[in-house]
Design a protein around this motif. Sequence first.
Motif, PDB file in Angstrom:
ATOM      1  N   ALA A  12       0.829  -1.212   0.000  1.00 15.46           N
ATOM      2  CA  ALA A  12       0.000   0.000   0.000  1.00 15.46           C
ATOM      3  C   ALA A  12       0.857   1.253   0.000  1.00 15.46           C
ATOM      4  O   ALA A  12       0.560   2.219  -0.713  1.00 15.46           O
ATOM      5  CB  ALA A  12      -0.917  -0.009   1.222  1.00 15.46           C
ATOM      6  N   LEU A  13       1.935   1.238   0.769  1.00 16.42           N
ATOM      7  CA  LEU A  13       2.824   2.406   0.825  1.00 16.42           C
ATOM      8  C   LEU A  13       3.495   2.633  -0.520  1.00 16.42           C
ATOM      9  O   LEU A  13       3.622   3.776  -0.985  1.00 16.42           O
ATOM     10  CB  LEU A  13       3.881   2.195   1.912  1.00 16.42           C
ATOM     11  N   GLY A  14       3.890   1.561  -1.171  1.00 16.01           N
ATOM     12  CA  GLY A  14       4.530   1.671  -2.476  1.00 16.01           C
ATOM     13  C   GLY A  14       3.601   2.244  -3.528  1.00 16.01           C
ATOM     14  O   GLY A  14       4.031   2.989  -4.414  1.00 16.01           O
ATOM     15  N   LEU A  15       2.312   1.918  -3.428  1.00 14.62           N
ATOM     16  CA  LEU A  15       1.340   2.408  -4.404  1.00 14.62           C
ATOM     17  C   LEU A  15       0.930   3.853  -4.144  1.00 14.62           C
ATOM     18  O   LEU A  15       0.626   4.600  -5.070  1.00 14.62           O
ATOM     19  CB  LEU A  15       0.083   1.525  -4.385  1.00 14.62           C
ATOM     20  N   ILE A  16       0.926   4.251  -2.870  1.00 13.38           N
ATOM     21  CA  ILE A  16       0.399   5.568  -2.514  1.00 13.38           C
ATOM     22  C   ILE A  16       1.462   6.664  -2.503  1.00 13.38           C
ATOM     23  O   ILE A  16       1.148   7.846  -2.604  1.00 13.38           O
ATOM     24  CB  ILE A  16      -0.308   5.502  -1.134  1.00 13.38           C
ATOM     25  N   LEU A  17       2.747   6.271  -2.408  1.00 15.79           N
ATOM     26  CA  LEU A  17       3.834   7.246  -2.306  1.00 15.79           C
ATOM     27  C   LEU A  17       4.044   8.122  -3.548  1.00 15.79           C
ATOM     28  O   LEU A  17       4.278   9.320  -3.411  1.00 15.79           O
ATOM     29  CB  LEU A  17       5.148   6.525  -1.976  1.00 15.79           C
ATOM     30  N   PRO A  18       3.995   7.569  -4.772  1.00 13.66           N
ATOM     31  CA  PRO A  18       4.290   8.392  -5.950  1.00 13.66           C
ATOM     32  C   PRO A  18       3.378   9.616  -6.053  1.00 13.66           C
ATOM     33  O   PRO A  18       2.209   9.571  -5.672  1.00 13.66           O
ATOM     34  CB  PRO A  18       4.035   7.428  -7.123  1.00 13.66           C
ATOM     35  N   LEU A  19       3.945  10.714  -6.588  1.00 13.57           N
ATOM     36  CA  LEU A  19       3.184  11.944  -6.761  1.00 13.57           C
ATOM     37  C   LEU A  19       2.037  11.706  -7.732  1.00 13.57           C
ATOM     38  O   LEU A  19       2.233  11.260  -8.850  1.00 13.57           O
ATOM     39  CB  LEU A  19       4.103  13.045  -7.321  1.00 13.57           C
ATOM     40  N   GLY A  20       0.826  11.994  -7.285  1.00 14.95           N
ATOM     41  CA  GLY A  20      -0.349  11.813  -8.122  1.00 14.95           C
ATOM     42  C   GLY A  20      -1.385  12.869  -7.810  1.00 14.95           C
ATOM     43  O   GLY A  20      -1.217  13.659  -6.871  1.00 14.95           O
ATOM     44  N   VAL A  21      -2.451  12.899  -8.572  1.00 14.28           N
ATOM     45  CA  VAL A  21      -3.483  13.917  -8.410  1.00 14.28           C
ATOM     46  C   VAL A  21      -4.091  13.875  -7.012  1.00 14.28           C
ATOM     47  O   VAL A  21      -4.332  14.913  -6.386  1.00 14.28           O
ATOM     48  CB  VAL A  21      -4.587  13.715  -9.472  1.00 14.28           C
ATOM     49  N   GLN A  22      -4.364  12.676  -6.519  1.00 14.92           N
ATOM     50  CA  GLN A  22      -4.978  12.512  -5.205  1.00 14.92           C
ATOM     51  C   GLN A  22      -4.083  13.091  -4.102  1.00 14.92           C
ATOM     52  O   GLN A  22      -4.548  13.863  -3.250  1.00 14.92           O
ATOM     53  CB  GLN A  22      -5.221  11.025  -4.952  1.00 14.92           C
TER      54      GLN A  22
END
Length: 204
Positions: A12-22
């Motif tokens: 989950a941390l790996g998926l949520i870390l990258p800079l994204g709109v959310q």
Amino acid sequence: MVEAAIHGFVLALGLILPLGVQNVFVFNQGALHRRFVAALPAVLTASVCDMILISLAVLGVSVVVLGSVWVKTVLLGAGLLFLLYMGWVTWHSTPGANGNEAARTFTPRKQVAFAASVSLLNPHAIMDTVGVIGTSSLGYAGVEKLVFSVTCIAVSWIWFAGLALAGRITGELDKSGRFMTILNKLSAIVMWGAAVYIGRMLFA
């Protein structure tokens, strides 16, 4: 159970870390409001949406829904239009001293609408949730699967709260509003970039 928890945390941390709109939106709301509690609508909405997506992915429901071509088309089209609009709004947001002027732009209702849209109308995020978390959950059953799912969800809740708090601290330090003006421009570019990505998927 410990292995399932660690797997869920890292994934989950790996998926949520990258800079994204959310992430950009939640951080901005923390920075633009004088009080952390004022950014809670964005934090709670983003967290709840992630919780729903993760739950559907683990249960396998989302795979069935996204298997429909017209559902994908509607999702991509809505996401494209919304990101173009949101990018325009963000680009033209001009924080004054203490960022109070821009804070008025994002009322609780708008925060909920925007956070829900960038969460649920973001095909890239949905595909990641379904393809990575949903697929990974297949390796667990019973209590272990529950632990894996709850850990993934907990990471989202903690991350978004921390992101808004980091934004609040940044906004407090940026008394002139110059940093937030630059951040708004960069945020808009990220949103338009995501729109282009979605457009390529839609018209490919």
